[in-house]
Write a protein that holds these residues in place. Structure first.
Motif, PDB file in Angstrom:
ATOM      1  N   GLN A  38       0.825  -1.061   0.081  1.00  0.00           N
ATOM      2  CA  GLN A  38      -0.106  -0.051  -0.095  1.00  0.00           C
ATOM      3  C   GLN A  38       0.974   1.272  -0.067  1.00  0.00           C
ATOM      4  OE1 GLN A  38      -3.497  -0.161   0.111  1.00  0.00           O
ATOM      5  NE2 GLN A  38      -3.731   2.001  -0.355  1.00  0.00           N
ATOM      6  N   SER A  39       2.111   1.112   0.558  1.00  0.00           N
ATOM      7  CA  SER A  39       2.706   2.375   0.742  1.00  0.00           C
ATOM      8  C   SER A  39       3.430   2.881  -0.753  1.00  0.00           C
ATOM      9  CB  SER A  39       4.068   2.102   1.651  1.00  0.00           C
ATOM     10  OG  SER A  39       4.982   1.058   1.060  1.00  0.00           O
ATOM     11  N   LEU A  40       3.532   1.900  -1.791  1.00  0.00           N
ATOM     12  CA  LEU A  40       3.986   2.291  -2.986  1.00  0.00           C
ATOM     13  C   LEU A  40       2.784   2.720  -3.846  1.00  0.00           C
ATOM     14  CD1 LEU A  40       5.853  -1.082  -3.717  1.00  0.00           C
ATOM     15  CD2 LEU A  40       6.653   1.057  -2.864  1.00  0.00           C
ATOM     16  N   GLN A  41       1.442   2.945  -3.423  1.00  0.00           N
ATOM     17  CA  GLN A  41       0.530   3.318  -4.077  1.00  0.00           C
ATOM     18  C   GLN A  41       0.827   4.690  -4.269  1.00  0.00           C
ATOM     19  OE1 GLN A  41      -3.572   2.313  -2.782  1.00  0.00           O
ATOM     20  NE2 GLN A  41      -4.261   2.931  -4.842  1.00  0.00           N
ATOM     21  N   GLY A  42       0.649   5.350  -5.595  1.00  0.00           N
ATOM     22  CA  GLY A  42       0.812   6.933  -5.913  1.00  0.00           C
ATOM     23  C   GLY A  42       2.107   7.510  -5.953  1.00  0.00           C
ATOM     24  N   GLN A  43       3.044   6.538  -5.920  1.00  0.00           N
ATOM     25  CA  GLN A  43       4.550   7.067  -6.022  1.00  0.00           C
ATOM     26  C   GLN A  43       4.850   7.373  -7.231  1.00  0.00           C
ATOM     27  OE1 GLN A  43       6.468   7.386  -3.102  1.00  0.00           O
ATOM     28  NE2 GLN A  43       4.859   6.876  -2.118  1.00  0.00           N
ATOM     29  N   THR A  44       5.516   8.413  -7.540  1.00  0.00           N
ATOM     30  CA  THR A  44       5.702   8.960  -8.838  1.00  0.00           C
ATOM     31  C   THR A  44       6.947   8.014  -9.539  1.00  0.00           C
ATOM     32  OG1 THR A  44       7.605  10.373  -8.159  1.00  0.00           O
ATOM     33  CG2 THR A  44       5.398  11.427  -8.406  1.00  0.00           C
ATOM     34  N   TYR A  45       7.549   7.229  -8.790  1.00  0.00           N
ATOM     35  CA  TYR A  45       8.501   6.494  -9.491  1.00  0.00           C
ATOM     36  C   TYR A  45       7.862   4.937 -10.181  1.00  0.00           C
ATOM     37  CZ  TYR A  45       8.956   4.740  -4.822  1.00  0.00           C
ATOM     38  OH  TYR A  45       8.620   4.126  -3.471  1.00  0.00           O
ATOM     39  N   ILE A  46       6.687   5.011  -9.732  1.00  0.00           N
ATOM     40  CA  ILE A  46       5.726   3.776 -10.205  1.00  0.00           C
ATOM     41  C   ILE A  46       5.227   4.316 -11.620  1.00  0.00           C
ATOM     42  CG2 ILE A  46       4.244   2.209  -9.781  1.00  0.00           C
ATOM     43  CD1 ILE A  46       6.569   1.831  -7.844  1.00  0.00           C
ATOM     44  N   LYS A  47       5.657   3.578 -12.646  1.00  0.00           N
ATOM     45  CA  LYS A  47       5.109   3.937 -13.921  1.00  0.00           C
ATOM     46  C   LYS A  47       4.028   3.068 -14.347  1.00  0.00           C
ATOM     47  CE  LYS A  47       7.871   7.215 -14.190  1.00  0.00           C
ATOM     48  NZ  LYS A  47       7.683   8.612 -13.949  1.00  0.00           N
ATOM     49  N   ALA A  48       4.081   1.746 -13.912  1.00  0.00           N
ATOM     50  CA  ALA A  48       3.077   0.647 -14.268  1.00  0.00           C
ATOM     51  C   ALA A  48       3.161  -0.379 -13.165  1.00  0.00           C
ATOM     52  CB  ALA A  48       3.316   0.160 -15.728  1.00  0.00           C
ATOM     53  N   SER A  49       2.155  -1.259 -13.087  1.00  0.00           N
ATOM     54  CA  SER A  49       2.262  -2.229 -12.340  1.00  0.00           C
ATOM     55  C   SER A  49       1.343  -3.355 -12.646  1.00  0.00           C
ATOM     56  CB  SER A  49       1.890  -1.729 -10.789  1.00  0.00           C
ATOM     57  OG  SER A  49       0.708  -1.578 -10.681  1.00  0.00           O
ATOM     58  N   THR A  50       1.689  -4.768 -12.270  1.00  0.00           N
ATOM     59  CA  THR A  50       0.794  -5.752 -12.454  1.00  0.00           C
ATOM     60  C   THR A  50       0.717  -6.426 -11.169  1.00  0.00           C
ATOM     61  OG1 THR A  50       1.368  -5.806 -14.612  1.00  0.00           O
ATOM     62  CG2 THR A  50       0.445  -7.959 -13.807  1.00  0.00           C
ATOM     63  N   PHE A  51      -0.531  -6.978 -10.773  1.00  0.00           N
ATOM     64  CA  PHE A  51      -0.643  -7.585  -9.564  1.00  0.00           C
ATOM     65  C   PHE A  51      -0.578  -9.401  -9.969  1.00  0.00           C
ATOM     66  CE2 PHE A  51      -1.852  -3.636  -8.223  1.00  0.00           C
ATOM     67  CZ  PHE A  51      -0.951  -3.346  -6.893  1.00  0.00           C
ATOM     68  N   GLY A  52      -0.102 -10.058  -8.932  1.00  0.00           N
ATOM     69  CA  GLY A  52      -0.344 -11.669  -9.242  1.00  0.00           C
ATOM     70  C   GLY A  52      -0.249 -12.083  -7.940  1.00  0.00           C
ATOM     71  N   VAL A  53      -0.676 -13.332  -8.137  1.00  0.00           N
ATOM     72  CA  VAL A  53      -0.891 -14.169  -6.852  1.00  0.00           C
ATOM     73  C   VAL A  53       0.074 -15.448  -6.894  1.00  0.00           C
ATOM     74  CG1 VAL A  53      -2.451 -15.583  -5.540  1.00  0.00           C
ATOM     75  CG2 VAL A  53      -3.238 -13.514  -6.660  1.00  0.00           C
ATOM     76  N   ILE A  54       0.484 -15.984  -5.776  1.00  0.00           N
ATOM     77  CA  ILE A  54       1.224 -17.129  -5.686  1.00  0.00           C
ATOM     78  C   ILE A  54       0.611 -17.984  -4.775  1.00  0.00           C
ATOM     79  CG2 ILE A  54       3.632 -18.124  -4.919  1.00  0.00           C
ATOM     80  CD1 ILE A  54       5.081 -15.563  -5.844  1.00  0.00           C
ATOM     81  N   SER A  55       0.225 -19.149  -5.259  1.00  0.00           N
ATOM     82  CA  SER A  55      -0.580 -20.249  -4.377  1.00  0.00           C
ATOM     83  C   SER A  55       0.454 -21.436  -4.116  1.00  0.00           C
ATOM     84  CB  SER A  55      -1.737 -20.634  -4.832  1.00  0.00           C
ATOM     85  OG  SER A  55      -2.510 -21.469  -4.576  1.00  0.00           O
ATOM     86  N   ASN A  56       0.379 -21.857  -2.728  1.00  0.00           N
ATOM     87  CA  ASN A  56       0.982 -23.281  -2.525  1.00  0.00           C
ATOM     88  C   ASN A  56       0.213 -24.343  -2.929  1.00  0.00           C
ATOM     89  OD1 ASN A  56       3.125 -21.995  -1.763  1.00  0.00           O
ATOM     90  ND2 ASN A  56       2.483 -21.948   0.428  1.00  0.00           N
ATOM     91  N   GLN A  57      -0.927 -24.236  -3.473  1.00  0.00           N
ATOM     92  CA  GLN A  57      -1.969 -25.467  -3.755  1.00  0.00           C
ATOM     93  C   GLN A  57      -1.321 -26.109  -4.961  1.00  0.00           C
ATOM     94  OE1 GLN A  57      -5.578 -23.732  -4.118  1.00  0.00           O
ATOM     95  NE2 GLN A  57      -6.216 -23.596  -1.856  1.00  0.00           N
ATOM     96  N   LYS A  58      -1.498 -27.517  -4.904  1.00  0.00           N
ATOM     97  CA  LYS A  58      -1.067 -28.269  -6.016  1.00  0.00           C
ATOM     98  C   LYS A  58      -2.137 -28.743  -6.636  1.00  0.00           C
ATOM     99  CE  LYS A  58       3.402 -29.413  -4.250  1.00  0.00           C
ATOM    100  NZ  LYS A  58       4.557 -30.235  -3.770  1.00  0.00           N
TER     101      LYS A  58
END
Length: 58
Positions: A38-58
């Motif tokens: 959350q602390s990165l939201q709105g920072q000027t040095y962030i030009k683009a972002s993608t969110f992903g999820v890592i799961s331990n389920q097999k």
């Protein structure tokens, strides 16, 4: 860079020191909890972002 060389060979120097001017950052991977990120939201040095999820389920 010419030919097929290991990608880090462009940084090799006789003295083993990488000059700061030889390095160009084109991306980064950041991980953390939603609260930590959350602390990165709105920072000027962030030009683009993608969110992903890592799961331990097999």
């Amino acid at each position: 860079m010419t030919g097929k060389q290991p990608s880090l060979s462009i940084f090799d120097r006789e003295n083993g020191i990488i000059d700061k001017g030889d390095v160009r950052i084109i991306g980064a991977v950041v991980s953390g909890t939603p609260e930590q990120l959350q602390s990165l939201q709105g920072q000027t040095y962030i030009k683009a972002s993608t969110f992903g999820v890592i799961s331990n389920q097999k």
